[in-house]
Design a protein around this motif. Sequence first.
Motif, PDB file in Angstrom:
ATOM      1  N   LEU A   1       0.437  -1.321   0.324  1.00 46.48           N
ATOM      2  CA  LEU A   1       0.286   0.202  -0.200  1.00 46.48           C
ATOM      3  C   LEU A   1       1.090   1.131  -0.454  1.00 46.48           C
ATOM      4  CD1 LEU A   1      -2.550  -0.721   2.699  1.00 46.48           C
ATOM      5  CD2 LEU A   1      -3.121  -0.360   0.106  1.00 46.48           C
TER       6      LEU A   1
ATOM      7  N   GLY B   1       0.635   1.694  -3.072  1.00 48.11           N
ATOM      8  CA  GLY B   1       0.313   2.221  -4.122  1.00 48.11           C
ATOM      9  C   GLY B   1       0.741   1.523  -5.541  1.00 48.11           C
TER      10      GLY B   1
ATOM     11  N   GLU C   1       4.132  -5.138  -5.537  1.00 45.00           N
ATOM     12  CA  GLU C   1       4.876  -3.867  -5.229  1.00 45.00           C
ATOM     13  C   GLU C   1       4.392  -2.519  -7.238  1.00 45.00           C
ATOM     14  OE1 GLU C   1       6.148  -1.229  -4.278  1.00 45.00           O
ATOM     15  OE2 GLU C   1       7.782  -1.764  -2.617  1.00 45.00           O
ATOM     16  N   ASP C   2       4.350  -0.742  -6.430  1.00 45.24           N
ATOM     17  CA  ASP C   2       4.424  -0.499  -7.640  1.00 45.24           C
ATOM     18  C   ASP C   2       5.636  -0.002  -8.220  1.00 45.24           C
ATOM     19  OD1 ASP C   2       4.912   0.975  -5.421  1.00 45.24           O
ATOM     20  OD2 ASP C   2       3.667   2.924  -5.499  1.00 45.24           O
TER      21      ASP C   2
END
Length: 175
Positions: free
Chosen positions: A41, A43, A97-98
């Motif tokens: 979180l 992203g 992940e972003d």
Amino acid sequence: MQIYDLEEIISQEEINKKILFLSEQINNFFRDSSFIAIGVLKGAFFFMAELLPHLKNCETFDFIQAKSYEGNKTTGKIRILKEPSVLLKNKNVLVIEDILDTGITATGIKEYLLQRDVKNVYFCTLLDKPSRRVRQIRPDFYGFEIGNYFVVGYGLDYEEKFRDKRGIYILKFKS
Ligand code: IMP
Ligand code: MG
């Protein structure tokens, strides 16, 4: 007042295509085993929501929140702000992940998960900025490699702004 320019570098359509490509890779990799998806979180929220429906052997999902950034500078260490609540012991965990930038967040998350006795930790990131790496970590799956730019959109923010934009944009500051 700070003024910015946004330059689109990846469109929603390109992201959609990449999500199909990544889900094929992930489904192929986890053909004979299951895993738990843990989204970082805030992203990874959009990316995870659009990737998960395509994944076949995902048992369940949860979130972790870790922070290494204040503004657009890395602080060099991470804080876990939210821990996952699902049981992770002896599970394969796919961290979503972003962006993988310095690698400090991913390394910290990996250490945290290994302490929770998971079986294996894998990383899937939408964006990879390998030129900025200060920790030796590579994503197992990644969407797009980008140069040394600060980007926003599709979950990525600058001071909590621009997360809701549908593509990926380079943020340029005007003085
Ligand atoms: P790292 O710990 O340096 O690898 O950074 C990981 C986190 O920093 C990401 O999950 C993002 O939240 C944030 N971050 C890194 N680069 C960018 C960027 O270009 N735009 C927005 N956030 C970024
Ligand atoms: Mg993040």
